[in-house]
Motif scaffolding. Structure first.
Motif: not given
Length: 500
Positions: A223-227
């Motif tokens: 769960x990368x980026x915006x998470x």
């Protein structure tokens, strides 16, 4: 005995009843006995003995300094060395094996030294700084030493501050602790409301958000980026509601005894600069560090020589900033170490804030010129909002290193923060009461905004109709019971700053 448990509230209630039954002249004795019992219940007798040794050491040290002024400097150094010695052994000794293991990994030596699992006395990070400040103030002649060892003992171990501070100053708390405090129902009411508000922030907002934050950062490769960005914002709210909620409970507890303690937060998320943020966040630690580390350093002969030399080389405008920047570096390095015997805390809570503040100090004249040339109105709402968002962004970057598994893993976490490709939807997210948490966060920010505008919300609340007040208190208790994290399943959710 966590201060978010029924056990603590029962302890507080029993202590309060006994406190107000006793003759006013001896009520401080009840506070002392309550504090010693609280400490003993939370620690082993060996750790209780450590506290007593430190109390006796500082008591004798200040008495000797007053009686033999010629030897006061030697006594001061010896007394502080003993206090720091205990603090180092229980909190920071593991820096040695951590450093060795880091060097071993860098040079591929395949050598590993195990850490020591020492259980530290409760509140040692906080009461150590309080008593060091007391000893230094006596040495400086700010006030006379406390001759009554039992009153000195109460100052050192007043139980509400044992969990997470605030760091007390003797001259501001002496009258509060030893005055013949009479029973004042306004104090009882204000203290109780503040405790309930603190429990709400801690158990409903912070502890629920902690599950979401842990879920994201335990799986940041997925769960990368915006998470990750969302997780950092949640952590910002979590740590604030956790720590300020703790302070509400602590200050509320003291208020019920008639003891007014210093505030530790003043609406930090409305700060427009990082320096302002740190003036509003953990106020007692920042004030202590400036008074007992930074300012004394700047007065030393070494820093005076650096000041003179840097002015000769760089000119008066920039030269005078060099000794300040060096003193701030030492200050923040020690604050980083204070936060924990881990390189990620030393960097995130020490070195990185120093980089921020020193860079801001050096660039301030340039930024001012740019804003003037571009004719930017710095007093508009939009510019203030930009400044607040920018400050929050810088702080979230600091907390990114705290949320990382280790300092070595933080570059990987930063890399995944900018990875917005092939991000799956969260399927097993912890079940959280999103609606109520969002509403409560808005309420906290409204109260903080009023505080930022120097409006005392608690006093305004006390002026309201009794029906309204009862409804608000009843609503907060019901929300805590329905949505708060408590019971065996949440026994591990403790105060973040309690571990520092």
């Amino acid at each position: 005995m966590s201060i978010i448990t029924i056990t603590y509230l029962a302890f507080l209630l029993i202590s309060l009843v006994i406190y107000y039954i006793f003759p006013r002249k001896f009520r401080w004795v009840v506070l002392l006995l309550s504090s010693l019992v609280f400490f003993f219940l939370n620690c082993s007798w060996q750790l209780f003995l450590v506290l007593l040794i430190e109390i006796i050491t500082t008591y004798m040290g200040t008495i000797i300094m007053e009686r033999y002024p010629k030897h006061s400097k030697k006594v001061l150094i010896a007394t502080i060395a003993i206090i720091i010695g205990f603090l180092f052994v229980f909190k920071y000794f593991n820096i040695i094996p951590l450093s060795f293991n880091l060097v071993s990994r860098i040079f591929d030596l395949n050598l590993e030294v195990n850490k020591l699992n020492l259980l530290a006395p409760i509140g040692i990070s906080y009461y150590s700084l309080s008593i060091i400040g007391y000893v230094v103030d006596v040495y400086w002649g700010k006030y006379k030493p406390q001759k009554n060892i039992f009153k000195h003992c109460l100052y050192c171990c007043f139980y509400p501050v044992m969990i997470s501070g605030p760091i007390l100053r003797y001259d501001t708390i002496e009258k509060e602790l030893f005055n013949d405090n009479k029973l004042d129902w306004n104090n009882i009411h204000q203290g109780f409301v503040r405790i309930i508000y603190g429990l709400l922030k801690k158990m409903v907002i912070a502890d629920n958000l902690s599950m979401l934050v842990s879920f994201i950062f335990d799986r940041y490769t997925t769960y990368s980026g915006f998470y990750i960005i969302f997780g950092l914002l949640c952590y910002a709210l979590q740590i604030y509601c956790d720590f300020s909620g703790c302070m509400d409970i602590v200050i509320g507890s003291g208020k019920m005894y008639g003891v007014k303690m210093p505030e530790n937060f003043n609406a930090p998320f409305f700060s427009t600069t990082l320096s302002e943020f740190w003036r509003r966040w953990h106020i007692s630690l920042g004030g202590w560090a400036k008074d007992y580390i930074m300012y004394p350093l700047l007065k030393t002969d070494l820093f005076q020589k650096i000041n003179t030399k840097s002015k000769q080389i760089l000119g008066k405008k920039y030269g005078k900033k060099i000794p300040t920047i060096l003193a701030i570096f030492i200050l923040w390095l020690l604050i980083g170490i204070w936060h924990g015997a881990s390189f990620k805390y030393i960097f995130a809570s020490g070195i990185l804030p120093w980089i921020y503040l020193s860079t801001g100090e050096l660039l301030e004249p340039t930024i001012k010129k740019i804003t003037e040339k571009l004719n930017i109105n710095t007093e508009t709402f939009s510019y203030k909002l930009f400044q607040r968002i920018r400050t929050l962004g810088f702080m979230c970057f600091v907390w990114l290193f705290v949320c990382a598994p280790s300092l070595m893993k933080s570059p990987e976490l930063i890399k995944y923060m900018f990875n917005f490709a092939d991000i799956p939807l969260i399927e097993s997210l912890p079940v959280l009461p999103y609606g109520i948490i969002f509403i409560l966060i808005l309420i906290v920010f409204v109260i903080d905004y009023l505080k930022y505008k120097e409006i005392n919300v608690l006093e305004k609340f006390q002026e309201q109709n009794i029906i309204f007040k009862l409804w608000v208190i009843y609503s907060m208790i019901i929300i805590i019971l329905l949505y708060g994290c408590y019971g065996p399943a949440y026994s591990a959710v403790d105060f973040i700053y309690g571990g520092f």
